[in-house]
Design an enzyme around this catalytic site. Structure first.
Site, PDB file in Angstrom:
ATOM      1  N   ARG A 180      44.176 -81.458  31.041  1.00 34.39           N
ATOM      2  CA  ARG A 180      43.997 -80.133  30.480  1.00 34.39           C
ATOM      3  C   ARG A 180      44.982 -78.969  30.123  1.00 34.39           C
ATOM      4  O   ARG A 180      46.040 -79.026  30.948  1.00 34.39           O
ATOM      5  CB  ARG A 180      42.639 -79.483  30.886  1.00 34.39           C
ATOM      6  CG  ARG A 180      41.485 -80.335  30.564  1.00 34.39           C
ATOM      7  CD  ARG A 180      40.377 -79.841  31.509  1.00 34.39           C
ATOM      8  NE  ARG A 180      39.937 -78.581  31.098  1.00 34.39           N
ATOM      9  CZ  ARG A 180      39.322 -77.813  31.793  1.00 34.39           C
ATOM     10  NH1 ARG A 180      38.876 -77.944  32.914  1.00 34.39           N
ATOM     11  NH2 ARG A 180      38.932 -76.397  31.261  1.00 34.39           N
ATOM     12  N   GLN A 212      39.416 -66.650  -9.020  1.00 39.18           N
ATOM     13  CA  GLN A 212      38.770 -67.065 -10.231  1.00 39.18           C
ATOM     14  C   GLN A 212      37.130 -66.840 -10.097  1.00 39.18           C
ATOM     15  O   GLN A 212      36.696 -67.864  -9.318  1.00 39.18           O
ATOM     16  CB  GLN A 212      39.041 -68.258 -10.443  1.00 39.18           C
ATOM     17  CG  GLN A 212      38.643 -68.714 -12.004  1.00 39.18           C
ATOM     18  CD  GLN A 212      38.705 -70.389 -12.047  1.00 39.18           C
ATOM     19  OE1 GLN A 212      38.908 -71.136 -11.068  1.00 39.18           O
ATOM     20  NE2 GLN A 212      38.793 -70.695 -13.356  1.00 39.18           N
ATOM     21  N   SER A 228      40.825 -87.254  52.111  1.00 35.53           N
ATOM     22  CA  SER A 228      39.701 -87.296  51.087  1.00 35.53           C
ATOM     23  C   SER A 228      38.567 -86.347  51.334  1.00 35.53           C
ATOM     24  O   SER A 228      38.291 -85.848  52.133  1.00 35.53           O
ATOM     25  CB  SER A 228      39.272 -88.602  51.225  1.00 35.53           C
ATOM     26  OG  SER A 228      40.434 -89.496  51.018  1.00 35.53           O
ATOM     27  N   ASN A 232      36.797 -86.175  -4.348  1.00 36.71           N
ATOM     28  CA  ASN A 232      35.631 -85.343  -4.885  1.00 36.71           C
ATOM     29  C   ASN A 232      34.236 -85.628  -3.892  1.00 36.71           C
ATOM     30  O   ASN A 232      33.394 -84.869  -3.892  1.00 36.71           O
ATOM     31  CB  ASN A 232      35.057 -85.983  -6.237  1.00 36.71           C
ATOM     32  CG  ASN A 232      36.083 -85.755  -7.219  1.00 36.71           C
ATOM     33  OD1 ASN A 232      36.769 -84.633  -7.505  1.00 36.71           O
ATOM     34  ND2 ASN A 232      36.665 -86.872  -7.764  1.00 36.71           N
ATOM     35  N   GLY A 263      37.399 -74.761  -7.235  1.00 38.30           N
ATOM     36  CA  GLY A 263      35.941 -75.635  -7.576  1.00 38.30           C
ATOM     37  C   GLY A 263      35.180 -75.726  -6.038  1.00 38.30           C
ATOM     38  O   GLY A 263      35.615 -75.653  -5.141  1.00 38.30           O
ATOM     39  N   ALA A 306      40.161 -85.242  56.580  1.00 36.57           N
ATOM     40  CA  ALA A 306      39.022 -85.558  55.445  1.00 36.57           C
ATOM     41  C   ALA A 306      37.852 -84.818  55.606  1.00 36.57           C
ATOM     42  O   ALA A 306      37.326 -84.561  56.718  1.00 36.57           O
ATOM     43  CB  ALA A 306      38.824 -87.167  55.580  1.00 36.57           C
ATOM     44  N   ARG A 364      29.894 -82.595  -4.319  1.00 36.02           N
ATOM     45  CA  ARG A 364      29.678 -83.919  -3.983  1.00 36.02           C
ATOM     46  C   ARG A 364      30.312 -84.269  -2.747  1.00 36.02           C
ATOM     47  O   ARG A 364      29.735 -85.302  -1.932  1.00 36.02           O
ATOM     48  CB  ARG A 364      30.250 -84.986  -5.025  1.00 36.02           C
ATOM     49  CG  ARG A 364      29.686 -85.163  -6.325  1.00 36.02           C
ATOM     50  CD  ARG A 364      30.277 -85.841  -7.264  1.00 36.02           C
ATOM     51  NE  ARG A 364      31.284 -85.156  -7.837  1.00 36.02           N
ATOM     52  CZ  ARG A 364      32.491 -85.713  -8.643  1.00 36.02           C
ATOM     53  NH1 ARG A 364      32.483 -87.067  -8.729  1.00 36.02           N
ATOM     54  NH2 ARG A 364      33.320 -84.861  -9.058  1.00 36.02           N
ATOM     55  N   LYS A 394      43.878 -79.192  35.597  1.00 35.21           N
ATOM     56  CA  LYS A 394      43.890 -77.850  34.617  1.00 35.21           C
ATOM     57  C   LYS A 394      44.908 -76.899  35.014  1.00 35.21           C
ATOM     58  O   LYS A 394      44.652 -76.543  36.235  1.00 35.21           O
ATOM     59  CB  LYS A 394      42.530 -77.536  34.421  1.00 35.21           C
ATOM     60  CG  LYS A 394      42.279 -76.509  33.277  1.00 35.21           C
ATOM     61  CD  LYS A 394      41.343 -75.464  33.425  1.00 35.21           C
ATOM     62  CE  LYS A 394      41.931 -74.320  34.637  1.00 35.21           C
ATOM     63  NZ  LYS A 394      41.093 -73.167  34.743  1.00 35.21           N
ATOM     64  N   ASN A 415      38.035 -73.325  42.347  1.00 34.41           N
ATOM     65  CA  ASN A 415      38.979 -72.184  41.970  1.00 34.41           C
ATOM     66  C   ASN A 415      38.170 -70.946  41.297  1.00 34.41           C
ATOM     67  O   ASN A 415      38.424 -69.906  40.959  1.00 34.41           O
ATOM     68  CB  ASN A 415      39.985 -72.520  40.725  1.00 34.41           C
ATOM     69  CG  ASN A 415      39.247 -73.437  39.711  1.00 34.41           C
ATOM     70  OD1 ASN A 415      38.171 -73.830  39.947  1.00 34.41           O
ATOM     71  ND2 ASN A 415      39.857 -73.415  38.421  1.00 34.41           N
TER      72      ASN A 415
HETATM   73  C1  UD1 Z   1      40.792 -82.603 -14.427  1.00 32.40           C
HETATM   74  C2  UD1 Z   1      41.734 -82.719 -15.720  1.00 32.40           C
HETATM   75  C3  UD1 Z   1      41.590 -84.455 -16.172  1.00 32.40           C
HETATM   76  C4  UD1 Z   1      42.172 -84.994 -15.155  1.00 32.40           C
HETATM   77  C5  UD1 Z   1      41.558 -85.090 -13.897  1.00 32.40           C
HETATM   78  C6  UD1 Z   1      42.315 -85.650 -12.701  1.00 32.40           C
HETATM   79  C7  UD1 Z   1      41.057 -80.639 -17.124  1.00 32.40           C
HETATM   80  C8  UD1 Z   1      40.410 -80.140 -18.171  1.00 32.40           C
HETATM   81  N1  UD1 Z   1      40.740 -81.827 -16.881  1.00 32.40           N
HETATM   82  O1  UD1 Z   1      39.480 -82.931 -14.657  1.00 32.40           O
HETATM   83  O2  UD1 Z   1      42.232 -84.408 -17.492  1.00 32.40           O
HETATM   84  O3  UD1 Z   1      42.051 -86.424 -15.498  1.00 32.40           O
HETATM   85  O4  UD1 Z   1      41.636 -83.252 -13.428  1.00 32.40           O
HETATM   86  O5  UD1 Z   1      41.588 -85.420 -11.486  1.00 32.40           O
HETATM   87  O6  UD1 Z   1      42.051 -80.061 -16.555  1.00 32.40           O
HETATM   88  N2  UD1 Z   1      39.262 -75.861 -10.748  1.00 32.40           N
HETATM   89  C9  UD1 Z   1      39.342 -74.518 -10.492  1.00 32.40           C
HETATM   90  N3  UD1 Z   1      38.609 -73.611 -11.292  1.00 32.40           N
HETATM   91  C10 UD1 Z   1      37.778 -74.393 -12.209  1.00 32.40           C
HETATM   92  C11 UD1 Z   1      37.631 -75.700 -12.587  1.00 32.40           C
HETATM   93  C12 UD1 Z   1      38.479 -76.588 -11.697  1.00 32.40           C
HETATM   94  O7  UD1 Z   1      40.151 -73.926  -9.861  1.00 32.40           O
HETATM   95  O8  UD1 Z   1      37.210 -73.350 -13.242  1.00 32.40           O
HETATM   96  C13 UD1 Z   1      40.051 -76.825  -9.596  1.00 32.40           C
HETATM   97  C14 UD1 Z   1      39.115 -77.623  -9.034  1.00 32.40           C
HETATM   98  O9  UD1 Z   1      38.869 -76.846  -7.449  1.00 32.40           O
HETATM   99  C15 UD1 Z   1      39.991 -78.691  -8.849  1.00 32.40           C
HETATM  100  C16 UD1 Z   1      40.761 -79.027  -9.979  1.00 32.40           C
HETATM  101  O10 UD1 Z   1      40.862 -77.634 -10.576  1.00 32.40           O
HETATM  102  O11 UD1 Z   1      40.951 -78.850  -7.541  1.00 32.40           O
HETATM  103  C17 UD1 Z   1      40.303 -79.987 -10.990  1.00 32.40           C
HETATM  104  O12 UD1 Z   1      39.059 -79.619 -11.521  1.00 32.40           O
HETATM  105  P1  UD1 Z   1      38.126 -80.500 -11.955  1.00 32.40           P
HETATM  106  O13 UD1 Z   1      36.569 -80.017 -12.171  1.00 32.40           O
HETATM  107  O14 UD1 Z   1      37.864 -81.749 -10.429  1.00 32.40           O
HETATM  108  O15 UD1 Z   1      38.484 -81.286 -13.150  1.00 32.40           O
HETATM  109  P2  UD1 Z   1      38.345 -82.844 -13.497  1.00 32.40           P
HETATM  110  O16 UD1 Z   1      37.067 -82.666 -14.425  1.00 32.40           O
HETATM  111  O17 UD1 Z   1      38.262 -83.902 -12.646  1.00 32.40           O
HETATM  112 CA    CA Z   2      38.444 -83.856 -10.375  1.00 34.44          CA
END
Ligand code: UD1
Ligand code: CA
Length: 473
Positions: free
Chosen positions: A346, A88, A418, A240, A25, A436, A29, A364, A399
């Protein structure tokens, strides 16, 4: 039956748990150039905490799903040679993320899915999920939240079994009232999980492949789904934004402080200590407020650390005292040291027993022998200092000649007056005294006084110039 692509099946049997960590992800935010899973929590990237937890599980192997900032994430963990990554791109949801990891997963054994941005979950909390998966079930770690908004809700049937998970954006008003939520963390038999993620569809509010839909698929096959409630909601907190990150930092620091207190360390205020790494303490250690510990720090029995000190990658011998506002990095001090206030040690500093390094002194890449002292306003760099040497106030080892560093050697029992400059390379013999103000450019012989200052003269009858009274015109 092992899939041919599995990296685990070639040389060794399947591990007890295969762990998939979702970390693709973007973390919009956070408003940061750094990928979210690399944001530091207690001095370690978020993903590092998750890996520590995975490693604490018996015989686990990890696959990390990376996407946004994939290269940066791989590089940050390049030294973890056991770790596998898969990419991914684009990111089409949590289920899609697990799909990408499938070719790397053995069909035998169980799979645990962790999130790279849920860093505080403990191994002991995960064990019941693994046990349920080993018994053939799908297990989901859940938690009850007073404010469940945003989370997937756990829908249970009349018998109390989990029948499905519904995402907040897909939920009916009645489902939104459910306060048991999905942590996101699940465990399942590997072959079944691989089958289910292959069947996911994206006909939902977000157009994503939801991992959570495996619950309904498991139930359709007649499989048991365990919702395992976690005791400590803090463990399942996700990151987040920076507010949540700051909150988690306090949770981690509270854990550190509580451990130290239980181990018998005195913390003058458990709320005012920051441990960003590993702090090991002996008995009767006392730490005043506002100290920061980074990397690996060891404090032996009876060490006292004054307020507002920073200690990084160092070891401090028994009964030493580090006074206020001292900064220690990459140093080794034996027992009985007196450091500071306002001292800086250091990397490469080695202090033998009972050494004193006082205010505004910097050391150091130097060793000081037993009971030597540099108590005021000095710079000791690239020096080998013997035992019982007294380094007077304002002493500087010169040094660096602009191109190379050179060593200063000061033998046992020398006395450095000193305001002395030692222009390296240079040697002060055993028991020598430097007057000194000396600028030492050649070796000082043992046992003798060496002084380079100009001879003092007094001019008899000399008059200080006086201002002439201005002539009135
Ligand atoms: C997800 C869960 C939700 C849960 C919540 C808890 C799903 C559909 N929903 O929602 O039920 O309550 O987490 O925090 O699973 N990520 C990927 N690839 C992607 C999408 C996400 O690697 O395509 C990773 C993100 O980096 C993150 C995690 O998966 O580490 C969760 O993704 P996020 O989009 O935050 O899921 P939520 O919508 O919070
Ligand atoms: Ca999340």
């Amino acid at each position: 039956m092992n899939s041919a692509a599995s990296p685990f099946s070639e040389s060794s049997p399947a591990p007890a748990a295969q762990v998939v960590i979702l970390a693709a992800g973007k973390g919009t935010r956070m408003r940061s150039r750094l990928p979210k899973v690399l944001q530091p929590l207690a001095g370690r990237p978020l993903l590092g905490h998750v890996l520590d937890t995975a490693h604490a599980l018996h015989d686990a192997r990890c696959v990390v799903v990376v996407g946004h900032g994939a290269q940066q994430v791989r590089e940050a963990f390049a030294q973890e040679t056991q770790l596998r990554f898969c990419e991914q791109s684009p990111q089409l949801g949590t289920g899609h993320a697990v799909q990408q990891a499938c070719p790397q997963l053995d069909d035998s054994g169980v799979v645990l899915v962790l999130y790279g941005d849920v860093p505080l979950v403990r191994a002991q909390t995960l064990q019941p999920l693994l046990d349920a998966a080993h018994a053939g079930a799908l297990a989901v770690l859940t938690v009850r939240l007073a404010q469940p908004a945003g989370y997937g809700r756990i829908v249970r049937d009349a018998q109390g079994h989990v029948s499905r998970i519904v995402e907040h954006k897909d939920a009916t008003p009645a489902e939104l009232g459910i306060d048991e939520v999905n942590s996101g963390i699940i465990a399942a038999p590997a072959a079944a999980l691989k089958r289910w993620v292959g069947q996911l569809r994206n006909d939902n509010a977000q157009g994503e492949y939801y991992l959570t839909d495996v619950v309904a698929l498991a139930r359709a096959e007649g499989l048991a789904v365990h919702g395992v409630p976690a005791d400590d909601a803090d463990e399942l907190l996700g990151v987040n934004d920076r507010l949540q990150l700051a909150h988690l930092e306090r949770v981690v620091q509270r854990r550190h402080a509580e451990r130290l207190l239980r181990d018998g360390v005195t913390l003058l205020d458990p709320q005012r200590i920051d441990v960003r790494g590993e702090l090991r303490c002996g008995h009767d250690v006392r730490i005043d407020v506002g100290c920061v510990f980074e990397g690996r720090v060891e404090l032996a029995d009876g060490v006292q650390v004054g307020p507002h000190c920073v200690l990084r990658d160092c070891s401090i011998g028994a009964d030493s005292r580090i006074e206020a506002f001292s900064h220690i990095d990459g140093a080794r001090c034996e027992a009985g040291a007196r450091i500071g206030p306002y001292a800086r040690l250091r990397p490469g500093t080695q202090l033998a027993r009972d050494v004193h390094v006082g205010n505004f002194t910097e050391v150091k890449n130097s060793s000081l022998g037993e009971a030597s002292k540099a108590n005021h306003l000095s710079y000791v760099g690239d020096a080998s200092v013997g035992a019982r040497v007294n380094i007077g106030a304002g002493t500087i080892t010169c040094n660096y000649d602009g191109a190379a560093k050179h060593r200063t050697v000061i033998e046992d029992d020398a006395f450095i007056g000193s305001d002395t400059q030692l222009v390296a390379p240079v040697r002060v013999g055993r028991g020598a005294t430097l007057g000194a103000g000396t600028t030492l450019t050649r070796d000082a012989p043992a046992g003798e006084l060496t002084v380079s200052r100009a001879r003092q003269v007094s001019v008899a009858g000399w008059q200080r110039p006086r201002k002439q009274p201005s002539n009135p015109t």
